[in-house]
Design a protein around this motif. Structure first.
Motif, PDB file in Angstrom:
ATOM      1  N   VAL A  62       0.839  -1.202   0.000  1.00 38.69           N
ATOM      2  CA  VAL A  62       0.000   0.000   0.000  1.00 38.69           C
ATOM      3  C   VAL A  62       0.873   1.250   0.000  1.00 38.69           C
ATOM      4  CG1 VAL A  62      -1.650   1.336   1.367  1.00 38.69           C
ATOM      5  CG2 VAL A  62      -2.011  -1.111   1.006  1.00 38.69           C
ATOM      6  N   LYS A  63       1.971   1.238   0.759  1.00 40.69           N
ATOM      7  CA  LYS A  63       2.874   2.397   0.763  1.00 40.69           C
ATOM      8  C   LYS A  63       3.462   2.632  -0.627  1.00 40.69           C
ATOM      9  CE  LYS A  63       4.164   2.437   5.600  1.00 40.69           C
ATOM     10  NZ  LYS A  63       5.234   2.278   6.582  1.00 40.69           N
ATOM     11  N   SER A  64       3.756   1.547  -1.350  1.00 42.06           N
ATOM     12  CA  SER A  64       4.297   1.724  -2.702  1.00 42.06           C
ATOM     13  C   SER A  64       3.229   2.300  -3.630  1.00 42.06           C
ATOM     14  CB  SER A  64       4.869   0.421  -3.258  1.00 42.06           C
ATOM     15  OG  SER A  64       3.860  -0.474  -3.629  1.00 42.06           O
ATOM     16  N   LEU A  65       1.968   1.937  -3.413  1.00 38.35           N
ATOM     17  CA  LEU A  65       0.888   2.540  -4.199  1.00 38.35           C
ATOM     18  C   LEU A  65       0.776   4.028  -3.885  1.00 38.35           C
ATOM     19  CD1 LEU A  65      -2.042  -0.042  -4.039  1.00 38.35           C
ATOM     20  CD2 LEU A  65      -0.803   0.683  -6.073  1.00 38.35           C
ATOM     21  N   GLN A  66       0.916   4.379  -2.607  1.00 36.40           N
ATOM     22  CA  GLN A  66       0.810   5.776  -2.205  1.00 36.40           C
ATOM     23  C   GLN A  66       1.927   6.615  -2.805  1.00 36.40           C
ATOM     24  OE1 GLN A  66       0.789   5.121   2.041  1.00 36.40           O
ATOM     25  NE2 GLN A  66      -1.355   5.725   2.182  1.00 36.40           N
ATOM     26  N   SER A  67       3.119   6.042  -2.912  1.00 39.08           N
ATOM     27  CA  SER A  67       4.255   6.806  -3.428  1.00 39.08           C
ATOM     28  C   SER A  67       4.079   7.139  -4.907  1.00 39.08           C
ATOM     29  CB  SER A  67       5.556   6.030  -3.232  1.00 39.08           C
ATOM     30  OG  SER A  67       5.654   4.970  -4.161  1.00 39.08           O
ATOM     31  N   GLY A  68       3.361   6.296  -5.632  1.00 42.40           N
ATOM     32  CA  GLY A  68       3.107   6.569  -7.038  1.00 42.40           C
ATOM     33  C   GLY A  68       4.145   6.004  -7.985  1.00 42.40           C
ATOM     34  N   ALA A  69       5.368   5.767  -7.520  1.00 43.80           N
ATOM     35  CA  ALA A  69       6.432   5.273  -8.409  1.00 43.80           C
ATOM     36  C   ALA A  69       6.073   3.913  -8.994  1.00 43.80           C
ATOM     37  CB  ALA A  69       7.752   5.190  -7.648  1.00 43.80           C
ATOM     38  N   THR A  70       5.650   2.998  -8.142  1.00 44.35           N
ATOM     39  CA  THR A  70       5.282   1.670  -8.622  1.00 44.35           C
ATOM     40  C   THR A  70       4.059   1.751  -9.519  1.00 44.35           C
ATOM     41  OG1 THR A  70       6.180   0.678  -6.628  1.00 44.35           O
ATOM     42  CG2 THR A  70       4.662  -0.658  -7.894  1.00 44.35           C
ATOM     43  N   SER A  71       3.103   2.559  -9.140  1.00 49.79           N
ATOM     44  CA  SER A  71       1.881   2.698  -9.928  1.00 49.79           C
ATOM     45  C   SER A  71       2.164   3.269 -11.308  1.00 49.79           C
ATOM     46  CB  SER A  71       0.872   3.583  -9.198  1.00 49.79           C
ATOM     47  OG  SER A  71       0.507   2.998  -7.973  1.00 49.79           O
ATOM     48  N   THR A  72       3.074   4.223 -11.388  1.00 46.42           N
ATOM     49  CA  THR A  72       3.429   4.812 -12.679  1.00 46.42           C
ATOM     50  C   THR A  72       4.046   3.766 -13.597  1.00 46.42           C
ATOM     51  OG1 THR A  72       3.787   6.955 -11.652  1.00 46.42           O
ATOM     52  CG2 THR A  72       4.789   6.615 -13.805  1.00 46.42           C
ATOM     53  N   LYS A  73       4.977   2.980 -13.062  1.00 42.75           N
ATOM     54  CA  LYS A  73       5.604   1.922 -13.859  1.00 42.75           C
ATOM     55  C   LYS A  73       4.574   0.888 -14.294  1.00 42.75           C
ATOM     56  CE  LYS A  73      10.122   2.231 -11.664  1.00 42.75           C
ATOM     57  NZ  LYS A  73      11.074   1.562 -10.778  1.00 42.75           N
ATOM     58  N   ASP A 120      -4.926   5.632 -16.034  1.00 46.52           N
ATOM     59  CA  ASP A 120      -6.061   5.097 -16.790  1.00 46.52           C
ATOM     60  C   ASP A 120      -5.872   3.638 -17.191  1.00 46.52           C
ATOM     61  OD1 ASP A 120      -4.029   6.108 -18.425  1.00 46.52           O
ATOM     62  OD2 ASP A 120      -5.379   6.441 -20.102  1.00 46.52           O
ATOM     63  N   ALA A 121      -4.668   3.228 -17.536  1.00 51.95           N
ATOM     64  CA  ALA A 121      -4.439   1.826 -17.917  1.00 51.95           C
ATOM     65  C   ALA A 121      -4.591   0.908 -16.708  1.00 51.95           C
ATOM     66  CB  ALA A 121      -3.057   1.653 -18.545  1.00 51.95           C
ATOM     67  N   LEU A 122      -4.107   1.338 -15.556  1.00 51.34           N
ATOM     68  CA  LEU A 122      -4.255   0.550 -14.329  1.00 51.34           C
ATOM     69  C   LEU A 122      -5.727   0.427 -13.954  1.00 51.34           C
ATOM     70  CD1 LEU A 122      -2.926  -0.966 -11.973  1.00 51.34           C
ATOM     71  CD2 LEU A 122      -2.647   1.241 -10.822  1.00 51.34           C
ATOM     72  N   GLN A 123      -6.478   1.513 -14.098  1.00 45.10           N
ATOM     73  CA  GLN A 123      -7.912   1.466 -13.788  1.00 45.10           C
ATOM     74  C   GLN A 123      -8.652   0.545 -14.753  1.00 45.10           C
ATOM     75  OE1 GLN A 123      -9.634   3.034 -11.076  1.00 45.10           O
ATOM     76  NE2 GLN A 123     -11.047   1.459 -11.764  1.00 45.10           N
ATOM     77  N   ALA A 124      -8.316   0.605 -16.029  1.00 41.30           N
ATOM     78  CA  ALA A 124      -8.951  -0.279 -17.018  1.00 41.30           C
ATOM     79  C   ALA A 124      -8.630  -1.739 -16.714  1.00 41.30           C
ATOM     80  CB  ALA A 124      -8.492   0.084 -18.426  1.00 41.30           C
ATOM     81  N   TRP A 125      -7.364  -2.020 -16.365  1.00 41.77           N
ATOM     82  CA  TRP A 125      -6.971  -3.384 -15.986  1.00 41.77           C
ATOM     83  C   TRP A 125      -7.759  -3.827 -14.760  1.00 41.77           C
ATOM     84  CZ3 TRP A 125      -5.162  -4.752 -11.243  1.00 41.77           C
ATOM     85  CH2 TRP A 125      -4.766  -6.070 -11.094  1.00 41.77           C
ATOM     86  N   TYR A 126      -7.843  -2.955 -13.750  1.00 43.08           N
ATOM     87  CA  TYR A 126      -8.559  -3.296 -12.518  1.00 43.08           C
ATOM     88  C   TYR A 126     -10.031  -3.605 -12.804  1.00 43.08           C
ATOM     89  CZ  TYR A 126     -10.664  -3.046  -7.943  1.00 43.08           C
ATOM     90  OH  TYR A 126     -11.382  -3.357  -6.816  1.00 43.08           O
ATOM     91  N   ASP A 127     -10.663  -2.786 -13.629  1.00 45.88           N
ATOM     92  CA  ASP A 127     -12.066  -3.026 -13.979  1.00 45.88           C
ATOM     93  C   ASP A 127     -12.234  -4.381 -14.666  1.00 45.88           C
ATOM     94  OD1 ASP A 127     -12.692  -0.545 -12.906  1.00 45.88           O
ATOM     95  OD2 ASP A 127     -12.723   0.451 -14.863  1.00 45.88           O
ATOM     96  N   LYS A 128     -11.321  -4.691 -15.587  1.00 44.35           N
ATOM     97  CA  LYS A 128     -11.391  -5.960 -16.323  1.00 44.35           C
ATOM     98  C   LYS A 128     -11.173  -7.152 -15.390  1.00 44.35           C
ATOM     99  CE  LYS A 128      -7.827  -6.917 -18.825  1.00 44.35           C
ATOM    100  NZ  LYS A 128      -6.804  -6.895 -19.881  1.00 44.35           N
ATOM    101  N   ASP A 135       1.319   1.291 -14.610  1.00 42.20           N
ATOM    102  CA  ASP A 135       0.399   1.886 -15.574  1.00 42.20           C
ATOM    103  C   ASP A 135       1.023   1.908 -16.964  1.00 42.20           C
ATOM    104  OD1 ASP A 135      -2.236   3.326 -15.886  1.00 42.20           O
ATOM    105  OD2 ASP A 135      -0.874   4.825 -16.719  1.00 42.20           O
ATOM    106  N   GLU A 136       2.293   2.296 -17.045  1.00 42.22           N
ATOM    107  CA  GLU A 136       2.989   2.310 -18.338  1.00 42.22           C
ATOM    108  C   GLU A 136       3.044   0.904 -18.935  1.00 42.22           C
ATOM    109  OE1 GLU A 136       3.970   4.966 -20.150  1.00 42.22           O
ATOM    110  OE2 GLU A 136       2.976   6.115 -18.577  1.00 42.22           O
ATOM    111  N   ARG A 137       3.334  -0.082 -18.110  1.00 39.40           N
ATOM    112  CA  ARG A 137       3.406  -1.473 -18.593  1.00 39.40           C
ATOM    113  C   ARG A 137       2.043  -1.947 -19.084  1.00 39.40           C
ATOM    114  NH1 ARG A 137       5.932  -5.901 -19.477  1.00 39.40           N
ATOM    115  NH2 ARG A 137       5.280  -7.920 -18.712  1.00 39.40           N
ATOM    116  N   LEU A 138       0.993  -1.618 -18.362  1.00 38.65           N
ATOM    117  CA  LEU A 138      -0.345  -2.078 -18.742  1.00 38.65           C
ATOM    118  C   LEU A 138      -0.876  -1.392 -19.994  1.00 38.65           C
ATOM    119  CD1 LEU A 138      -1.906  -2.502 -15.208  1.00 38.65           C
ATOM    120  CD2 LEU A 138      -1.478  -4.313 -16.894  1.00 38.65           C
ATOM    121  N   LYS A 139      -0.176  -0.383 -20.465  1.00 40.64           N
ATOM    122  CA  LYS A 139      -0.531   0.223 -21.754  1.00 40.64           C
ATOM    123  C   LYS A 139      -0.038  -0.643 -22.909  1.00 40.64           C
ATOM    124  CE  LYS A 139      -0.737   4.939 -20.090  1.00 40.64           C
ATOM    125  NZ  LYS A 139      -0.140   6.262 -20.068  1.00 40.64           N
ATOM    126  N   THR A 140       0.914  -1.560 -22.612  1.00 41.53           N
ATOM    127  CA  THR A 140       1.499  -2.385 -23.675  1.00 41.53           C
ATOM    128  C   THR A 140       1.141  -3.860 -23.581  1.00 41.53           C
ATOM    129  OG1 THR A 140       3.549  -2.755 -22.433  1.00 41.53           O
ATOM    130  CG2 THR A 140       3.463  -0.819 -23.878  1.00 41.53           C
TER     131      THR A 140
END
Length: 95
Positions: A24-35, A78-86, A37-42
């Motif tokens: 959860v702390k890594s999600l809060q920091s945003g660094a892991t989420s950014t990486k 947005d890619a992380l949210q789309a993945w989560y919804d799916k 999200d970028e990966r889930l775009k591909t």
């Protein structure tokens, strides 16, 4: 439950919550989420082209953050949210 099983269960519980808090702390920091999200775009899933344990772990982490800590996926991911919804709409996720 014997005493040894009780000790093992306590250690597991401690490690589980320690890992969950770290995630959860890594999600809060945003660094892991950014990486992520970028990966889930591909790719369609966290570890690549197929659903895996990585998707389950990420789903559980996001659900824990949303339920226990009242956090949601930030709008810019947005890619992380789309993945989560799916993934959260899969039949096994409802069990």
């Amino acid at each position: 439950m014997c005493m040894l099983q009780s000790i093992r269960a306590g250690r597991f519980r401690h490690l589980y919550w320690k890992t969950a808090r770290r995630s959860v702390k890594s999600l809060q920091s945003g660094a892991t989420s950014t990486k992520r999200d970028e990966r889930l775009k591909t790719v369609p899933f966290v570890a690549g082209d197929e659903f895996s344990a990585a998707d389950i772990t990420t789903l559980v982490t996001i659900d824990f953050a949303a339920g226990g800590m009242k956090m949601s996926v930030p709008a810019e991911f947005d890619a992380l949210q789309a993945w989560y919804d799916k993934v959260s709409n899969r039949p096994a996720s409802k069990a």
